[in-house]
Design a protein around this motif. Structure first.
Motif, PDB file in Angstrom:
ATOM      1  N   SER A  20      -6.968  -1.705   2.102  1.00 25.10           N
ATOM      2  CA  SER A  20      -5.814  -1.473   1.249  1.00 25.10           C
ATOM      3  C   SER A  20      -4.694  -0.753   1.998  1.00 25.10           C
ATOM      4  CB  SER A  20      -6.238  -0.624   0.052  1.00 25.10           C
ATOM      5  OG  SER A  20      -5.124  -0.277  -0.716  1.00 25.10           O
ATOM      6  N   MET A  22      -2.824   1.268   0.416  1.00 23.35           N
ATOM      7  CA  MET A  22      -2.582   2.244  -0.644  1.00 23.35           C
ATOM      8  C   MET A  22      -1.751   3.413  -0.145  1.00 23.35           C
ATOM      9  SD  MET A  22      -3.356   3.051  -3.735  1.00 23.35           S
ATOM     10  CE  MET A  22      -3.977   4.229  -4.871  1.00 23.35           C
ATOM     11  N   GLU A  37      -0.928   1.435  -5.996  1.00 27.27           N
ATOM     12  CA  GLU A  37      -1.793   0.470  -6.683  1.00 27.27           C
ATOM     13  C   GLU A  37      -2.418   1.140  -7.893  1.00 27.27           C
ATOM     14  OE1 GLU A  37      -4.616  -1.593  -4.138  1.00 27.27           O
ATOM     15  OE2 GLU A  37      -3.363  -1.131  -2.398  1.00 27.27           O
ATOM     16  N   GLU A  38      -2.820   0.335  -8.867  1.00 27.18           N
ATOM     17  CA  GLU A  38      -3.458   0.885 -10.058  1.00 27.18           C
ATOM     18  C   GLU A  38      -4.849   1.409  -9.706  1.00 27.18           C
ATOM     19  OE1 GLU A  38      -4.832  -0.626 -14.400  1.00 27.18           O
ATOM     20  OE2 GLU A  38      -2.843  -1.227 -13.714  1.00 27.18           O
ATOM     21  N   ILE A  39      -5.148   2.585 -10.245  1.00 23.13           N
ATOM     22  CA  ILE A  39      -6.450   3.198  -9.977  1.00 23.13           C
ATOM     23  C   ILE A  39      -7.269   3.275 -11.264  1.00 23.13           C
ATOM     24  CG2 ILE A  39      -5.561   4.499  -8.018  1.00 23.13           C
ATOM     25  CD1 ILE A  39      -5.623   6.990  -9.798  1.00 23.13           C
ATOM     26  N   ARG A  60      -0.949   4.336 -12.385  1.00 20.42           N
ATOM     27  CA  ARG A  60      -0.437   4.499 -11.024  1.00 20.42           C
ATOM     28  C   ARG A  60       0.110   5.891 -10.761  1.00 20.42           C
ATOM     29  NH1 ARG A  60       1.940  -0.688  -8.370  1.00 20.42           N
ATOM     30  NH2 ARG A  60       0.549  -2.246  -9.231  1.00 20.42           N
ATOM     31  N   THR A  77     -10.424   5.622  -6.889  1.00 17.11           N
ATOM     32  CA  THR A  77     -11.159   4.368  -6.922  1.00 17.11           C
ATOM     33  C   THR A  77     -10.219   3.326  -7.496  1.00 17.11           C
ATOM     34  OG1 THR A  77     -13.237   5.534  -7.290  1.00 17.11           O
ATOM     35  CG2 THR A  77     -13.216   3.178  -7.768  1.00 17.11           C
ATOM     36  N   LEU A  78     -10.027   2.253  -6.748  1.00 14.67           N
ATOM     37  CA  LEU A  78      -9.164   1.170  -7.210  1.00 14.67           C
ATOM     38  C   LEU A  78      -9.918   0.307  -8.215  1.00 14.67           C
ATOM     39  CD1 LEU A  78      -7.611   0.039  -3.802  1.00 14.67           C
ATOM     40  CD2 LEU A  78      -6.749   1.728  -5.414  1.00 14.67           C
ATOM     41  N   ARG A  79      -9.198  -0.529  -8.915  1.00 12.42           N
ATOM     42  CA  ARG A  79      -9.827  -1.434  -9.879  1.00 12.42           C
ATOM     43  C   ARG A  79     -10.839  -2.349  -9.199  1.00 12.42           C
ATOM     44  NH1 ARG A  79      -5.769  -4.445 -13.375  1.00 12.42           N
ATOM     45  NH2 ARG A  79      -7.633  -4.807 -14.599  1.00 12.42           N
TER      46      ARG A  79
END
Length: 91
Positions: A20, A22, A37-39, A60, A77-79
């Motif tokens: 990532s 990120m 990024e969405e977490i 986010r 932790t990402l999706r």
């Protein structure tokens, strides 16, 4: 030297664990820490490694205004399930 044999050779390398890109910003942070990024989960540890906060979330950004000034490690932790950690400064 005549008895010298090469049994095995391996290339040792350091790979980037995260695929990532990120980003955590701004750093230093005053109130809101944003993520590129969405977490789905966030853990915050102080400089000694003590867990300060942990929560499941979706989004986010996270409000850190109640966090004392200092250095922290934020683990998200990402999706996708990938875990990424960054050091931040709370101002």
């Amino acid at each position: 030297i005549d008895n010298f044999k090469v049994v095995a050779t391996e290339n040792l390398s350091v790979e980037n664990v995260s695929s990532s890109k990120m980003q955590f910003y701004p750093n230093p942070v005053k109130e809101t820490l944003n993520f590129s990024e969405e977490i789905s989960r966030v853990k915050i540890n102080d400089i000694s490694g003590k867990l300060v906060s942990e929560m499941a979330m979706k989004g986010r950004s996270i409000n850190l205004s109640k966090l004392a000034k200092g250095n922290y490690t934020v683990v998200v932790t990402l999706r996708s399930g990938e875990t990424i950690s960054r050091k931040i400064i709370k101002d």
